[in-house]
Design a protein around this motif. Structure first.
Motif, PDB file in Angstrom:
ATOM      1  N   GLU A  64       0.842  -1.197   0.000  1.00  0.00           N
ATOM      2  CA  GLU A  64       0.000   0.000   0.000  1.00  0.00           C
ATOM      3  C   GLU A  64       0.880   1.251   0.000  1.00  0.00           C
ATOM      4  O   GLU A  64       0.645   2.199  -0.748  1.00  0.00           O
ATOM      5  CB  GLU A  64      -0.916  -0.003   1.228  1.00  0.00           C
ATOM      6  CG  GLU A  64      -1.855   1.176   1.303  1.00  0.00           C
ATOM      7  CD  GLU A  64      -2.756   1.123   2.528  1.00  0.00           C
ATOM      8  OE1 GLU A  64      -3.115   2.209   3.014  1.00  0.00           O
ATOM      9  OE2 GLU A  64      -3.102   0.019   3.001  1.00  0.00           O
ATOM     10  N   ALA A  65       1.916   1.243   0.831  1.00  0.00           N
ATOM     11  CA  ALA A  65       2.845   2.377   0.882  1.00  0.00           C
ATOM     12  C   ALA A  65       3.555   2.559  -0.458  1.00  0.00           C
ATOM     13  O   ALA A  65       3.753   3.691  -0.915  1.00  0.00           O
ATOM     14  CB  ALA A  65       3.862   2.171   1.997  1.00  0.00           C
ATOM     15  N   ALA A  66       3.912   1.461  -1.111  1.00  0.00           N
ATOM     16  CA  ALA A  66       4.580   1.538  -2.414  1.00  0.00           C
ATOM     17  C   ALA A  66       3.656   2.164  -3.462  1.00  0.00           C
ATOM     18  O   ALA A  66       4.098   2.971  -4.290  1.00  0.00           O
ATOM     19  CB  ALA A  66       5.038   0.153  -2.863  1.00  0.00           C
ATOM     20  N   GLU A  67       2.384   1.798  -3.430  1.00  0.00           N
ATOM     21  CA  GLU A  67       1.417   2.384  -4.367  1.00  0.00           C
ATOM     22  C   GLU A  67       1.286   3.889  -4.134  1.00  0.00           C
ATOM     23  O   GLU A  67       1.231   4.671  -5.088  1.00  0.00           O
ATOM     24  CB  GLU A  67       0.055   1.703  -4.235  1.00  0.00           C
ATOM     25  CG  GLU A  67      -1.042   2.309  -5.078  1.00  0.00           C
ATOM     26  CD  GLU A  67      -0.802   2.227  -6.588  1.00  0.00           C
ATOM     27  OE1 GLU A  67      -1.512   2.927  -7.329  1.00  0.00           O
ATOM     28  OE2 GLU A  67       0.077   1.464  -7.042  1.00  0.00           O
ATOM     29  N   VAL A  68       1.262   4.298  -2.883  1.00  0.00           N
ATOM     30  CA  VAL A  68       1.189   5.729  -2.570  1.00  0.00           C
ATOM     31  C   VAL A  68       2.446   6.430  -3.076  1.00  0.00           C
ATOM     32  O   VAL A  68       2.365   7.515  -3.668  1.00  0.00           O
ATOM     33  CB  VAL A  68       0.984   5.947  -1.052  1.00  0.00           C
ATOM     34  CG1 VAL A  68       1.168   7.406  -0.675  1.00  0.00           C
ATOM     35  CG2 VAL A  68      -0.406   5.453  -0.651  1.00  0.00           C
ATOM     36  N   CYS A  69       3.614   5.835  -2.883  1.00  0.00           N
ATOM     37  CA  CYS A  69       4.868   6.425  -3.380  1.00  0.00           C
ATOM     38  C   CYS A  69       4.842   6.564  -4.902  1.00  0.00           C
ATOM     39  O   CYS A  69       5.254   7.590  -5.446  1.00  0.00           O
ATOM     40  CB  CYS A  69       6.071   5.576  -2.957  1.00  0.00           C
ATOM     41  SG  CYS A  69       6.463   5.680  -1.212  1.00  0.00           S
ATOM     42  N   ARG A  70       4.349   5.519  -5.577  1.00  0.00           N
ATOM     43  CA  ARG A  70       4.269   5.558  -7.046  1.00  0.00           C
ATOM     44  C   ARG A  70       3.365   6.700  -7.494  1.00  0.00           C
ATOM     45  O   ARG A  70       3.718   7.481  -8.383  1.00  0.00           O
ATOM     46  CB  ARG A  70       3.759   4.221  -7.582  1.00  0.00           C
ATOM     47  CG  ARG A  70       3.743   4.127  -9.111  1.00  0.00           C
ATOM     48  CD  ARG A  70       3.069   2.860  -9.600  1.00  0.00           C
ATOM     49  NE  ARG A  70       1.628   2.862  -9.390  1.00  0.00           N
ATOM     50  CZ  ARG A  70       0.749   3.594 -10.095  1.00  0.00           C
ATOM     51  NH1 ARG A  70       1.156   4.386 -11.060  1.00  0.00           N
ATOM     52  NH2 ARG A  70      -0.543   3.528  -9.833  1.00  0.00           N
ATOM     53  N   ARG A  71       2.208   6.818  -6.873  1.00  0.00           N
ATOM     54  CA  ARG A  71       1.282   7.877  -7.259  1.00  0.00           C
ATOM     55  C   ARG A  71       1.798   9.262  -6.890  1.00  0.00           C
ATOM     56  O   ARG A  71       1.600  10.222  -7.633  1.00  0.00           O
ATOM     57  CB  ARG A  71      -0.073   7.651  -6.604  1.00  0.00           C
ATOM     58  CG  ARG A  71      -0.805   6.476  -7.193  1.00  0.00           C
ATOM     59  CD  ARG A  71      -2.208   6.531  -6.716  1.00  0.00           C
ATOM     60  NE  ARG A  71      -2.936   5.338  -7.060  1.00  0.00           N
ATOM     61  CZ  ARG A  71      -4.229   5.227  -6.843  1.00  0.00           C
ATOM     62  NH1 ARG A  71      -4.909   6.216  -6.283  1.00  0.00           N
ATOM     63  NH2 ARG A  71      -4.858   4.130  -7.169  1.00  0.00           N
ATOM     64  N   LEU A  72       2.451   9.352  -5.762  1.00  0.00           N
ATOM     65  CA  LEU A  72       3.028  10.629  -5.342  1.00  0.00           C
ATOM     66  C   LEU A  72       4.099  11.070  -6.333  1.00  0.00           C
ATOM     67  O   LEU A  72       4.124  12.230  -6.754  1.00  0.00           O
ATOM     68  CB  LEU A  72       3.606  10.509  -3.931  1.00  0.00           C
ATOM     69  CG  LEU A  72       4.276  11.743  -3.341  1.00  0.00           C
ATOM     70  CD1 LEU A  72       3.313  12.913  -3.273  1.00  0.00           C
ATOM     71  CD2 LEU A  72       4.812  11.420  -1.949  1.00  0.00           C
ATOM     72  N   ALA A  73       4.956  10.160  -6.743  1.00  0.00           N
ATOM     73  CA  ALA A  73       5.996  10.483  -7.726  1.00  0.00           C
ATOM     74  C   ALA A  73       5.358  10.934  -9.045  1.00  0.00           C
ATOM     75  O   ALA A  73       5.805  11.903  -9.657  1.00  0.00           O
ATOM     76  CB  ALA A  73       6.902   9.284  -7.953  1.00  0.00           C
ATOM     77  N   GLY A  74       4.313  10.238  -9.476  1.00  0.00           N
ATOM     78  CA  GLY A  74       3.626  10.623 -10.713  1.00  0.00           C
ATOM     79  C   GLY A  74       3.021  12.010 -10.617  1.00  0.00           C
ATOM     80  O   GLY A  74       3.124  12.813 -11.553  1.00  0.00           O
TER      81      GLY A  74
END
Length: 167
Positions: A64-74
């Motif tokens: 879940e944290a990785a998905e948030v990081c991916r979206r935040l970077a995008g």
């Protein structure tokens, strides 16, 4: 107030986006990588242990944290400004003691050797409720699949229920 590590990041890269996350859980290589696997080992050991039943944590799955990081970077790559510090955590709060009871119940282990205590609260090192305010990030990123601890934790701790850990 920024923590020392956040201050160091900010000093090295003033425009950095900092994401604050609580205790994470998920697959790990070493039991000491997360409190959750250590708690599982304590439950499985049968040795008397006192675990904090005052400080509420919000264990968040690493995926879940990785998905948030991916979206935040995008979002940042698209020029969206979200502030210098963002928060993300699970919605389900538990104490270490309550996590231990969930582990014992799920794996049919005795828990009479696990006692509720105030060990973490007495040190003054952490707030009683470690909830992070995630509203700004939720609004900016849209829906993220929220994982429920009581459903997602078994695969993360099962390998650590023996003294040897994973093979």
């Amino acid at each position: 107030m920024e923590a020392p590590r956040e201050h160091a990041v900010r000093a090295a890269c003033p425009d950095a986006a900092i994401l604050r996350l609580p205790v994470l859980y998920g697959p790990v290589r070493f039991a000491a990588e997360t409190n959750l696997t250590e708690i599982a080992r304590q439950v499985a050991s049968g040795a008397p242990v006192e675990l904090d039943d005052v400080c509420v944590r919000y264990p968040t799955h690493a995926d879940e944290a990785a998905e948030v990081c991916r979206r935040l970077a995008g979002a940042l790559l698209q020029g969206q400004r979200l502030g210098s510090v963002a928060h993300w955590s699970a919605e389900q709060g538990l104490t270490k003691y309550r996590m231990a009871l969930l582990i014992a119940r799920r794996f049919h282990l005795p828990a009479d050797h696990v006692r509720a205590g105030e060990t973490d609260a007495a040190t003054g090192d952490r707030p009683v409720d470690c909830r992070l305010d995630c509203q700004d990030l939720t609004a900016a990123l849209g829906p993220v699949r929220r994982r429920l601890f009581d459903i997602e934790f078994p695969p993360a701790v099962e390998p650590w229920l023996t003294s040897a850990g994973p093979a």
